[in-house]
Design a protein around this motif. Structure first.
Motif, PDB file in Angstrom:
ATOM      1  N   THR A   1      43.866   8.636  10.362  1.00  0.00           N
ATOM      2  CA  THR A   1      44.698   9.236   9.515  1.00  0.00           C
ATOM      3  C   THR A   1      45.831   8.239   9.166  1.00  0.00           C
ATOM      4  O   THR A   1      45.969   7.079   9.678  1.00  0.00           O
ATOM      5  CB  THR A   1      45.374  10.417   9.884  1.00  0.00           C
ATOM      6  N   GLU A   2      46.852   8.311   8.105  1.00  0.00           N
ATOM      7  CA  GLU A   2      47.740   7.742   7.765  1.00  0.00           C
ATOM      8  C   GLU A   2      48.624   7.298   9.077  1.00  0.00           C
ATOM      9  O   GLU A   2      49.211   6.184   9.323  1.00  0.00           O
ATOM     10  CB  GLU A   2      48.605   7.951   6.704  1.00  0.00           C
ATOM     11  N   GLU A   3      49.125   8.143   9.917  1.00  0.00           N
ATOM     12  CA  GLU A   3      49.761   8.331  11.078  1.00  0.00           C
ATOM     13  C   GLU A   3      48.965   7.390  12.235  1.00  0.00           C
ATOM     14  O   GLU A   3      49.399   6.314  12.849  1.00  0.00           O
ATOM     15  CB  GLU A   3      49.996   9.430  11.876  1.00  0.00           C
ATOM     16  N   GLY A   4      47.705   7.384  12.106  1.00  0.00           N
ATOM     17  CA  GLY A   4      46.999   6.420  13.054  1.00  0.00           C
ATOM     18  C   GLY A   4      46.927   4.868  12.737  1.00  0.00           C
ATOM     19  O   GLY A   4      47.319   4.142  13.340  1.00  0.00           O
ATOM     20  N   TRP A   5      47.019   4.664  11.231  1.00  0.00           N
ATOM     21  CA  TRP A   5      47.201   3.572  10.603  1.00  0.00           C
ATOM     22  C   TRP A   5      48.522   2.862  11.143  1.00  0.00           C
ATOM     23  O   TRP A   5      48.359   1.703  11.371  1.00  0.00           O
ATOM     24  CB  TRP A   5      46.587   3.336   9.424  1.00  0.00           C
ATOM     25  N   GLU A   6      49.430   3.834  10.858  1.00  0.00           N
ATOM     26  CA  GLU A   6      50.834   3.371  11.391  1.00  0.00           C
ATOM     27  C   GLU A   6      50.887   3.065  12.599  1.00  0.00           C
ATOM     28  O   GLU A   6      51.727   1.862  13.242  1.00  0.00           O
ATOM     29  CB  GLU A   6      51.881   4.375  11.088  1.00  0.00           C
TER      30      GLU A   6
END
Length: 152
Positions: free
Chosen positions: A134-139
């Protein structure tokens, strides 16, 4: 357990392929000039390898490449055993392994012992499974790259 193409007690076909790729990488390195031309050639090789990856892994490797380029520009891209890695002074710091190319359930983002991640409690992860972050994972991954690339 051996599979088709494996030799009992020896290397698997996949391992032999990785060793051949690494030998070719070392041979190409020996032929290249030093400095900016070598760095550009290393990055071109890495991007070409990413472009050959199966869909899904290719997108994750491209995203990782853009993250490393943005948050840790001092890490140099280079292939290691046919997989993308990012190094400092010739020592890999972070890397990506294509799960589909490795015939695994998931791809892997990892850090080496050269990464500056030592935690106070003496316990930290050295690899992460990637399927479709997810975007959170990429962050979170960008934060790991940023921390791993710090110099002491």
């Amino acid at each position: 357990m051996t599979t088709e193409g494996d030799t009992p007690g020896g290397f698997s076909a996949q391992e032999r392929t990785a060793m051949k790729e690494r030998a070719a990488e070392l041979k190409a390195d020996a032929k290249r000039a030093k400095g900016a031309k070598k760095a550009a050639a290393d990055e071109a090789d890495l991007l070409a390898k990413i472009a050959q990856m199966p869909e899904g892994d290719r997108e994750m490797a491209e995203r990782l490449h853009s993250i490393v380029s943005a948050v840790a520009p001092d890490l140099a891209p280079k292939l290691y055993y046919g997989q993308p890695g990012y190094n400092r002074d010739g020592k890999v710091v972070v890397f990506f392994r294509s799960g589909q190319m490795d015939k695994e359930r998931y791809s892997t983002f990892g850090v080496s012992s050269k990464a500056a991640l030592d935690e106070a409690d003496g316990f930290w992860p050295t690899s992460y499974a990637l399927i479709d972050p997810t975007e959170e994972g990429w962050e979170r991954l960008a934060d790991v790259v940023r921390r791993a690339a710090k110099t002491e």
